[in-house]
Write a protein that holds these residues in place. Structure first.
Motif, PDB file in Angstrom:
ATOM      1  N   ASP A 220     -12.339   6.203 -21.529  1.00 12.16           N
ATOM      2  CA  ASP A 220     -11.879   6.154 -20.135  1.00 12.16           C
ATOM      3  C   ASP A 220     -11.970   7.529 -19.481  1.00 12.16           C
ATOM      4  N   GLU A 221     -11.553   8.555 -20.215  1.00 17.90           N
ATOM      5  CA  GLU A 221     -11.597   9.918 -19.666  1.00 17.90           C
ATOM      6  C   GLU A 221     -13.037  10.380 -19.468  1.00 17.90           C
ATOM      7  N   VAL A 222     -13.911  10.026 -20.398  1.00 16.39           N
ATOM      8  CA  VAL A 222     -15.333  10.380 -20.264  1.00 16.39           C
ATOM      9  C   VAL A 222     -15.894   9.761 -18.987  1.00 16.39           C
ATOM     10  N   ALA A 223     -15.588   8.487 -18.768  1.00 16.89           N
ATOM     11  CA  ALA A 223     -16.082   7.791 -17.575  1.00 16.89           C
ATOM     12  C   ALA A 223     -15.568   8.449 -16.300  1.00 16.89           C
ATOM     13  N   GLN A 224     -14.287   8.848 -16.289  1.00 19.92           N
ATOM     14  CA  GLN A 224     -13.709   9.496 -15.110  1.00 19.92           C
ATOM     15  C   GLN A 224     -14.374  10.837 -14.835  1.00 19.92           C
ATOM     16  N   ILE A 225     -14.637  11.595 -15.904  1.00 18.36           N
ATOM     17  CA  ILE A 225     -15.276  12.910 -15.742  1.00 18.36           C
ATOM     18  C   ILE A 225     -16.694  12.753 -15.197  1.00 18.36           C
ATOM     19  N   MET A 226     -17.442  11.801 -15.751  1.00 14.09           N
ATOM     20  CA  MET A 226     -18.817  11.606 -15.296  1.00 14.09           C
ATOM     21  C   MET A 226     -18.856  11.118 -13.854  1.00 14.09           C
ATOM     22  N   GLN A 227     -17.886  10.294 -13.483  1.00 16.20           N
ATOM     23  CA  GLN A 227     -17.816   9.829 -12.106  1.00 16.20           C
ATOM     24  C   GLN A 227     -17.430  10.970 -11.168  1.00 16.20           C
ATOM     25  N   LYS A 228     -16.456  11.765 -11.587  1.00 18.65           N
ATOM     26  CA  LYS A 228     -15.968  12.864 -10.749  1.00 18.65           C
ATOM     27  C   LYS A 228     -17.063  13.875 -10.440  1.00 18.65           C
ATOM     28  N   TYR A 229     -17.858  14.225 -11.468  1.00 21.82           N
ATOM     29  CA  TYR A 229     -18.881  15.254 -11.288  1.00 21.82           C
ATOM     30  C   TYR A 229     -20.282  14.673 -11.075  1.00 21.82           C
ATOM     31  N   ASP A 230     -20.348  13.342 -10.920  1.00 21.98           N
ATOM     32  CA  ASP A 230     -21.618  12.666 -10.626  1.00 21.98           C
ATOM     33  C   ASP A 230     -22.690  13.027 -11.664  1.00 21.98           C
ATOM     34  N   LEU A 231     -22.359  12.830 -12.939  1.00 24.14           N
ATOM     35  CA  LEU A 231     -23.249  13.215 -14.033  1.00 24.14           C
ATOM     36  C   LEU A 231     -24.033  12.018 -14.553  1.00 24.14           C
ATOM     37  N   GLU A 232     -25.263  12.270 -14.952  1.00 26.55           N
ATOM     38  CA  GLU A 232     -26.083  11.229 -15.590  1.00 26.55           C
ATOM     39  C   GLU A 232     -26.018  11.350 -17.105  1.00 26.55           C
ATOM     40  N   ALA A 233     -25.571  12.496 -17.592  1.00 27.48           N
ATOM     41  CA  ALA A 233     -25.391  12.724 -19.026  1.00 27.48           C
ATOM     42  C   ALA A 233     -24.363  13.830 -19.198  1.00 27.48           C
ATOM     43  N   ILE A 234     -23.649  13.779 -20.311  1.00 31.53           N
ATOM     44  CA  ILE A 234     -22.646  14.813 -20.575  1.00 31.53           C
ATOM     45  C   ILE A 234     -22.683  15.177 -22.057  1.00 31.53           C
TER      46      ILE A 234
END
Length: 452
Positions: A220-234
């Motif tokens: 859940d936290e990974v998804a929130q971070i990727m959404q927040k920073y508009d990332l395609e990969a992390i």
């Protein structure tokens, strides 16, 4: 190519061609479809037919098709029909995270035979590494395949490194920069590499400001971070900061979708992961627990009504408003708990305290209670029972406030004890508020009407 639409007529044609072993027709049809479209066909046929269709594809496309199958459904396609050698051939071509999803659906003995038979030993090592992590944390979502370079390399050397490593990586969004100890230092974009001179060192052009997660970070936290920073990969690192893998956006979408489906089923009171085309017994069994709880709750509500039987005998019109008390309490409870569950899934350091939540809940409940109380009270006058106006009005206000309180507290308590708070929005809230609503109604009626 137009979007593929699977119709009954087309599926019948495919099944007939399989039965008649019309390989020419089937091969021509499968060549026209994307792997995801072929996967949609496999969902509709049995395991033996799916096995036959996959054998008509080249191994690479077959692997892509299997990677599009939901991991819970992979058993249907591989457990009984495929040999260890066949599965190993596909697993060799999978991204490591997809390979783990597939192998986790198989018995341990079968799984170990497949890993032992893999030709790509690096792939085997990647798989073994990933199987140590739970599937709902960053370590379980990541894939080991990525492109990385060292800080001291030149752009020319970096490009050669990318060519070597990219053979095993389907999508390259950027290149990660590490030191001699594999500690993640930053990232360099493909655009920067193209524009830089050949003899420029990577340490002079890479970006140190990079967003990453550690292996224990929840999905859940990974998804929130990727959404927040508009990332395609992390990128994913361990406790020492060493680069271990990368999480792609498609894997996060799959995780979110799967979790949402699971939460919806739990909110509806379905205990197992089931689908409409599962067996009748499996569908029935998944619903039984909450239905039984609901029946007990209804029986308890009946017991409450029985305690006030003498009141109903004297003023039978009170029975007319029993349903509205239960249904209003249940609806309000579900509405409130749904908002609380949503806020729990999107935690921030600025979230409200319990006291602030309760004050706001009571304020909202008071407004809603007054409005529905007036509407119901107006109906009381219309049917010619004015003596019941204050009973119905005050009961509805009380029920809305109490149900809102229950809808707030229950998810918070469940989360405190490590239980998925999504289940608080299901039959538990509805049943509890039925009891609260009916009990409150009769208590207020007996007090205001002096009925004992």
């Amino acid at each position: 190519m137009a979007a593929f639409e699977l119709t009954k007529e087309y599926l019948l044609a495919i099944e007939e061609a399989i039965e008649n072993r019309n390989t020419e027709y089937l091969t021509a049809e499968l060549e026209e479809h994307f792997p995801a479209d072929i996967a949609a066909i496999l969902y509709e046929v049995n395991g033996e037919q799916a096995h036959y269709l996959l054998q008509l594809l080249d191994t690479e496309k077959g692997a892509e098709v299997l990677s599009n199958i939901e991991k819970e459904d992979l058993k249907k396609f591989i457990k009984e029909q495929f040999t260890v050698e066949e599965i190993s051939t596909y697993v060799n071509l999978f991204d490591s995270d997809d390979a783990v999803d597939l192998l986790n659906q198989l018995p341990i003995e079968f799984r170990e035979k497949i890993i032992a038979s893999l030709e790509d030993r690096e792939q085997a090592r990647f798989i073994i590494d990933l199987m140590h992590y739970p599937e709902d944390v960053a370590g379980g979502l990541m894939q080991k395949e990525l492109v990385k370079v060292k800080m001291g390399q030149t752009v020319s050397e970096c490009v050669e490194e990318i060519r070597d490593q990219a053979e095993n990586v389907d999508k390259v969004y950027a290149v990660y920069v590490v030191d001699d100890h594999q500690i993640l230092k930053g990232i360099v974009s493909l655009k920067q590499l193209v524009l830089a001179r050949r003899n420029t060192r990577v340490e002079n052009i890479f970006e140190e400001d990079i967003v990453y997660v550690d292996t224990t970070k929840s999905g859940d936290e990974v998804a929130q971070i990727m959404q927040k920073y508009d990332l395609e990969a992390i990128p994913v690192v361990n406790a020492l900061g060493r680069l271990l893998g990368v999480i792609m956006i498609d894997d996060v979408i799959d995780f979110i979708t799967e979790k949402a489906e699971d939460d919806i089923q739990k909110m509806a009171g379905i205990t197992d992961d089931v689908e409409e085309d599962d067996s009748v017994w499996k569908l029935a069994k998944s619903r039984i627990p909450w239905l039984v709880i609901g029946v007990f709750g209804s029986l308890m509500a009946a017991s409450v009504i029985h305690q006030f039987e003498n009141i109903l005998a004297r003023i039978s019109a009170l029975a007319m408003f029993i349903p509205i008390m239960g249904s209003t309490g249940g609806n309000v409870g579900i509405q409130t708990s749904s908002l609380i569950v949503q806020s729990l899934s999107e935690k921030t350091p600025l979230e409200m305290s319990l006291g602030q939540r309760l004050v706001k809940v009571v304020q909202v409940a008071l407004i809603n209670g007054i409005i529905v109380g007036i509407v119901a009270g107006a109906y009381v006058y219309i049917i010619g029972e004015p003596d019941l106006f204050w009973v119905v009005f005050l009961s509805l206000i009380s029920v809305v406030i109490l149900a809102s309180f229950m809808g707030t507290i229950t998810p918070l308590v469940l989360e405190k004890f490590g239980v998925n708070p999504a289940i608080a929005s299901g039959p538990f809230i509805t049943t509890a508020n039925d009891l609260i609503g009916i009990g409150t109604y009769f208590l207020i009626a007996s007090s205001l009407l002096n009925l004992q």
